[in-house]
Design a protein around this motif. Structure first.
Motif, PDB file in Angstrom:
ATOM      1  N   ARG A 105       0.866  -1.193  -0.046  1.00 17.03           N
ATOM      2  CA  ARG A 105      -0.053   0.275   0.020  1.00 17.03           C
ATOM      3  C   ARG A 105       0.903   1.316   0.009  1.00 17.03           C
ATOM      4  N   TRP A 106       1.397   1.485  -1.302  1.00  9.83           N
ATOM      5  CA  TRP A 106       2.182   2.763  -1.191  1.00  9.83           C
ATOM      6  C   TRP A 106       1.317   4.007  -1.290  1.00  9.83           C
ATOM      7  N   ASP A 107       1.824   5.185  -0.530  1.00  8.66           N
ATOM      8  CA  ASP A 107       1.256   6.284  -0.737  1.00  8.66           C
ATOM      9  C   ASP A 107       1.290   7.096  -2.127  1.00  8.66           C
ATOM     10  N   ASN A 108       2.451   6.901  -2.596  1.00 12.95           N
ATOM     11  CA  ASN A 108       2.487   7.803  -3.893  1.00 12.95           C
ATOM     12  C   ASN A 108       2.350   6.896  -5.121  1.00 12.95           C
TER      13      ASN A 108
ATOM     14  N   ILE B 111      -0.538   3.844  -6.553  1.00 17.25           N
ATOM     15  CA  ILE B 111      -1.590   2.797  -6.025  1.00 17.25           C
ATOM     16  C   ILE B 111      -1.478   2.056  -7.141  1.00 17.25           C
TER      17      ILE B 111
ATOM     18  N   ARG C  52       6.841   5.324  -0.724  1.00 15.37           N
ATOM     19  CA  ARG C  52       6.510   5.449   0.817  1.00 15.37           C
ATOM     20  C   ARG C  52       5.169   4.651   1.249  1.00 15.37           C
TER      21      ARG C  52
ATOM     22  N   LYS D 207       1.922   3.801   2.887  1.00  9.78           N
ATOM     23  CA  LYS D 207       0.660   4.646   3.115  1.00  9.78           C
ATOM     24  C   LYS D 207       0.423   4.477   4.584  1.00  9.78           C
ATOM     25  N   ALA D 208      -0.090   5.532   5.491  1.00  9.65           N
ATOM     26  CA  ALA D 208       0.118   5.383   6.909  1.00  9.65           C
ATOM     27  C   ALA D 208      -1.330   4.914   7.105  1.00  9.65           C
TER      28      ALA D 208
ATOM     29  N   THR E  78      -4.922   3.446   8.679  1.00 10.72           N
ATOM     30  CA  THR E  78      -5.972   4.316   9.352  1.00 10.72           C
ATOM     31  C   THR E  78      -6.921   3.256  10.109  1.00 10.72           C
TER      32      THR E  78
ATOM     33  N   LYS F 261       6.155   6.326   9.681  1.00  9.58           N
ATOM     34  CA  LYS F 261       5.232   6.286   8.651  1.00  9.58           C
ATOM     35  C   LYS F 261       3.837   7.063   8.660  1.00  9.58           C
TER      36      LYS F 261
ATOM     37  N   LYS G 116       4.879  14.886  -1.284  1.00  4.36           N
ATOM     38  CA  LYS G 116       3.638  14.429  -1.458  1.00  4.36           C
ATOM     39  C   LYS G 116       3.083  14.018  -2.965  1.00  4.36           C
TER      40      LYS G 116
ATOM     41  N   LYS H 234       2.968  12.424  -6.570  1.00  8.79           N
ATOM     42  CA  LYS H 234       2.785  11.182  -6.936  1.00  8.79           C
ATOM     43  C   LYS H 234       3.872  10.672  -7.690  1.00  8.79           C
TER      44      LYS H 234
END
Length: 921
Positions: free
Chosen positions: A175-178, A180, A225, A227-228, A230, A258, A267, A269
């Motif tokens: 689950r990468w933040d930058n 998907i 990165r 993904k944090a 939730t 993280k 931030k 992508k």
């Protein structure tokens, strides 16, 4: 006689369809062959088929990075998890749909399966025992059409999926933040393959119209990165961090960085941009790009086309290295080994497998099966070779030890109907529908005799007598039998009398009597010595389809159209027995049959017969997936072998598949991909790939020919799938001989310590444990072999000879076992003559093993002898030159280089120009 025969190898077919794979060491190729998988060992020059089979033809094979596991998926979506080390199936799984490709991640922890327009990621099975080996992790959506190819990054963080909708999708394995997912376009045709660059997210995409796009990523792999988390996951992780902080008191209250707020620079992508687009040279409108492979370390791209051409390019500059053609058929699969030296190419149209070493521009492996089905086969007298003839007019000779074809004869212009060896084993005689009977020499690999008839005719069978002098062939249209002389090539006689096509010929092994079977419901016996007269006519109840003599010539077996096998005494022309085989055939129901399998079996029969090596049993096969072994004297079925479980073949199922029946009729009548064939539109409606009359072709399962090996340890069958070899499985077989309670391993070893070798060998043979027999025989000092071999009882001599024959194949003690063989035969040769018929399989097995070593050692000795002769000639040449030079120069040369003369011997000779070349000649 033992009947623990198990499938051991598949010859005659090297590649059908699916993807090729190299093992992790790069020395072996894994090739799908129908519903089986064959491993070609290129270093040791051997091929071996794994003892497993899928329900349908294999579509794709995925290999783990360590080379221990393989996932084999068939056309129906059934998957097998296979251990390549133990050669066994570990797990069965069904993917519930047609799978196009399977690929393991480089770290071996996950694998991705493309199915339809989705990609599914599973946890790869580990080394621990698990209840469910395949656990689904994620399902990725994106493409709108079928997916075609998968490739992973080196760090297993991302993977790319190509699709027929002209797009390529990059997915994150975590689950990468930058990142998907990311979709790449730019092509005007279906994507054939996509490849990541080494240690980078840069991508290459190749499409069917011959276009290559180079994509550059603005983010390195380290820039991805996580993904944090939730929700409840974040609360759980925070609680765990707080507990760790309380214990250690040193860490900060962040979730390993993280969940920390990202800066403005972080931030952004992941973005791709197209650097370049290249086009391959096309030579026609239908020369589509069909397969591609990329080696990341040496940046080598290999592409194959529908015209049989393949290109080698260096990326990213797109420099052409080679452009070669292997055939005029479509290249189905390409792969490169780990070192980047060898390229494997599979051509499904011809059933061809090639391994090309591109740096030296030479073939490492070049194998091709019969284009159409194989019709007949024959073993060589020593059992080392098998010759096969096919409908494509080719005659191929296979080595039973390596599994490779080493010579192909293409002189026939029509289908080959019969093949046989002469008694010497160095001549092959074949008959064909082109009206010729040809003799091929295995010494010089040439067609040295061509026998023809006065009028053009089609030959349906061939036979050679035990002396190798008389060649006979039966005609299918004129109902005559033609006799030629092998020595002169002249036609000696034309035998008339049959009123139907000749279906089989067989010579008596001990006398010059020819048996001919015909569709006129008779078998005629012809005397080759007494004016070619008919000595007897055996009247049958139905059309004769096959005829064969027992190895001792005292019995004749005939297969007829009413599924019976009848046995005759050829001396007195009396029938001695019969076997009803209709219920044992158990033919399946074809997809388009209007009648049941039970009624369909009434029209089926055995079409090929073969006696076992000892003559006590007979092997029968025909229009069925079963091969039966019958006991001749008792007339009972001893064992039945199912040669295939492949549902991709026709006539395999006994009952009709109700799921294919609709109110409009059978779905088998409807061609699903009627619009195109291999991506190319079919101009004529109803064109069939197999018989040129319809688009969809499903071959029918059948056994066309059967032969027992002269050694009695294996038998071979030509079938729709290929040439199947079944051999005796002696690994887990406990078969003692006259065992009693006094025979134990401890007492055998005690006898060896007391140097009572004869008693130890006899007890080991009675226990029949291979390791104990080997230990007992090898404990005998070579000086005492003569005395001990003479003291062995005659009953045990045969068992020792069988053990010696099998030991020659695996043992290094060649001289020791040769001494044993010589002493046994010298001491018991006269007594063994009385049981020559029973001992013949063991003696032939022994001859085969010794002959193989003789061939290997003689080649090595010849090579060494030629090298020594060449070195001596170069040395003498240099000596003559020195003697002709002035004395001063000779002294200088002696002072400078006389000591190193032997080291530079070959190099100096080869560098002499004309003199060196003359020496080579």
């Amino acid at each position: 006689m033992k009947f623990a025969y198990r499938f051991s190898n598949l010859l005659g077919t090297v590649y059908r369809r699916g993807n090729l794979n190299f093992t992790c060491d790069g020395n072996s190729v894994i090739s799908p062959v129908g519903n089986r998988v064959t491993v070609f060992d290129l270093k040791n020059n051997k091929s071996n088929t794994l003892p497993l089979a899928t329900r349908y033809n294999v579509k794709c094979v995925g290999l783990s990075p360590d080379g221990r596991l393989a996932i084999i998926v068939d056309e129906g979506g059934n998957a097998l998890l296979v251990s390549l080390v133990g050669r066994s199936v570990l797990h069965h799984f069904h993917f519930k749909g047609s799978v196009h490709s399977v690929s393991f991640s480089p770290d071996g922890r996950k694998f991705v399966v493309t199915k339809g327009n989705i990609a599914q990621m599973y946890h790869a099975p580990g080394r621990k025992r698990e209840f469910n080996a395949f656990v689904l992790d994620k399902t990725y959506f994106g493409p709108y059409d079928e997916t075609t190819h998968i490739d992973w990054t080196d760090d297993s963080k991302c993977f790319a999926v190509g699709s027929k909708d002209m797009s390529t999708w990059v997915f994150g394995a975590e689950r990468w933040d930058n990142l998907i997912y990311y979709a790449l376009g730019g092509h005007k045709d279906a994507i054939v393959a996509c490849f990541f660059e080494s240690n980078s997210l840069d991508l290459y995409t190749v499409s069917q119209d011959g276009a290559l796009c180079v994509w550059q990523c603005d983010t390195p792999p380290e820039g991805l990165r996580l993904k944090a988390p939730t929700g409840w996951k974040a609360d759980l992780l925070r609680r765990e961090e707080e507990e760790e902080e309380e214990e250690e008191g040193e860490q900060e209250t962040t979730i390993r960085g993280k969940a920390a707020p990202a800066s403005e620079e972080q931030k952004g992508k992941v973005k791709y941009s197209r650097l370049a687009k290249y086009f391959f040279n096309k030579e026609g409108d239908f020369n589509n790009l069909t397969a591609a492979a990329y080696h990341k370390k040496i940046h080598l791209l290999v592409t194959g086309f529908a015209s049989g051409i393949f290109h080698l390019h260096e990326l990213p500059e797109f420099n052409l290295i080679h452009s070669l053609s292997i055939s005029d058929q479509r290249i189905e699969s390409i792969t490169i080994n780990s070192s980047g030296d060898w390229i494997a190419l599979g051509c499904s149209g011809l059933g061809q497998l090639l391994v090309w070493e591109w740096q030296s521009e030479s073939y490492v492996l070049k194998q091709q099966g019969h284009f159409n089905s194989m019709v007949s086969l024959a073993y060589s007298p020593d059992g080392q070779y098998i010759v096969t003839g096919g409908d494509d007019g080719k005659v191929k000779v296979w080595n039973t030890l390596s599994g490779f074809c080493f010579i192909t004869f293409t002189e026939h212009s029509s289908g080959v109907t019969g093949v046989t060896f002469t008694a010497t084993g160095y001549v092959i005689v074949t008959s064909s529908m082109d009206g010729t009977v040809r003799a091929f020499d295995l010494h010089r690999y040439r067609n040295f005799r061509t026998f023809t008839s006065p009028r053009p005719t089609q030959f349906s069978c061939v036979a050679v007598d035990s002396s190798g002098e008389i060649v006979s062939a039966g005609a299918q249209d004129s109902f005559e039998i033609f006799i030629w002389s092998m020595q002169t090539g002249r036609l000696l006689e034309v035998l008339s009398g049959h009123e139907g096509p000749i279906s089989g010929l067989c010579f008596n092994p001990t006398r010059s009597v020819l048996a001919s079977a015909s569709w006129d419901r008779t078998v005629r016996l012809w005397d080759m010595v007494d004016s070619w007269k008919t000595t007897e006519t055996l009247t049958l109840t139905s059309d004769a389809l096959a005829v064969t003599y027992r190895p001792d010539g005292a019995e004749l077996a005939v297969a007829t159209l009413n599924s019976q096998i009848t046995f005759w005494d050829p001396e007195n022309a009396v029938q001695t027995g019969s076997i009803e085989g209709r219920h044992d055939l158990k033919t399946g129901r074809k997809e388009l049959d209007k009648i049941t399998a039970k009624h369909s079996a009434k029209g089926k029969a055995f079409t090929t017969l073969c006696y076992s090596a000892d003559g006590q049993s007979i092997l029968a096969g025909g229009m069925s997936k079963f091969v039966c072994i019958y006991h001749v004297k008792e007339q009972i079925l001893r064992k039945k072998f199912e040669i295939s479980c492949n549902l991709s073949l026709d006539a395999m199922e006994e009952f009709l598949n109700r799921r294919k029946m609709t109110e409009f009729g059978n779905l088998a009548l409807i061609d699903q991909d009627a619009g195109e064939e291999n991506g190319v539109a079919i101009p004529l409606p109803g064109v069939k790939k197999g018989d040129m009359s319809s688009r969809h072709f499903k071959p029918e399962i059948r056994v066309t020919s059967l032969r027992f090996s002269p050694t009695g340890r294996c038998w071979a069958a030509t079938t729709t799938e290929g040439l199947l070899i079944y051999s005796l499985d002696t690994q887990m077989l406990f078969d003692p001989f006259e065992l009693d309670t006094s025979v134990t391993p401890g007492r055998i070893r005690a006898a060896l310590r007391q140097r009572d070798f004869t008693r130890a060998i006899l007890m080991a043979l009675r226990l029949n444990e291979r390791k104990l027999v080997q230990e007992a025989l090898e404990s005998v000092p070579w000086a005492e072999i003569d005395v001990i071999s003479a003291s062995l009882p005659e009953l045990y001599v045969e068992k020792v000879l069988e053990f010696l024959a099998s030991s020659f194949e695996v043992s290094r003690h060649l001289e020791f076992y040769l001494i044993w063989t010589q002493k046994l035969l010298m001491a018991h040769g006269q007594k063994l003559k009385s049981r020559a018929g029973k001992l013949l399989p063991a003696i032939q097995f022994l001859q085969k093993s010794i002959q193989r070593h003789l061939d290997d050692v003689s080649k090595l000795c010849d090579w060494n002898r030629y090298n020594i002769q060449y070195a001596l000639a170069v040395s003498q040449q240099r000596g003559v030159k020195r003697s002709s030079e002035p004395p001063g120069s000779e002294e200088e040369e002696a002072d400078g280089s006389d000591g190193d003369d032997s080291l530079h011997l070959l190099g100096g000779g080869l560098g002499e120009g004309d003199d060196g070349e003359g020496l080579l000649v």
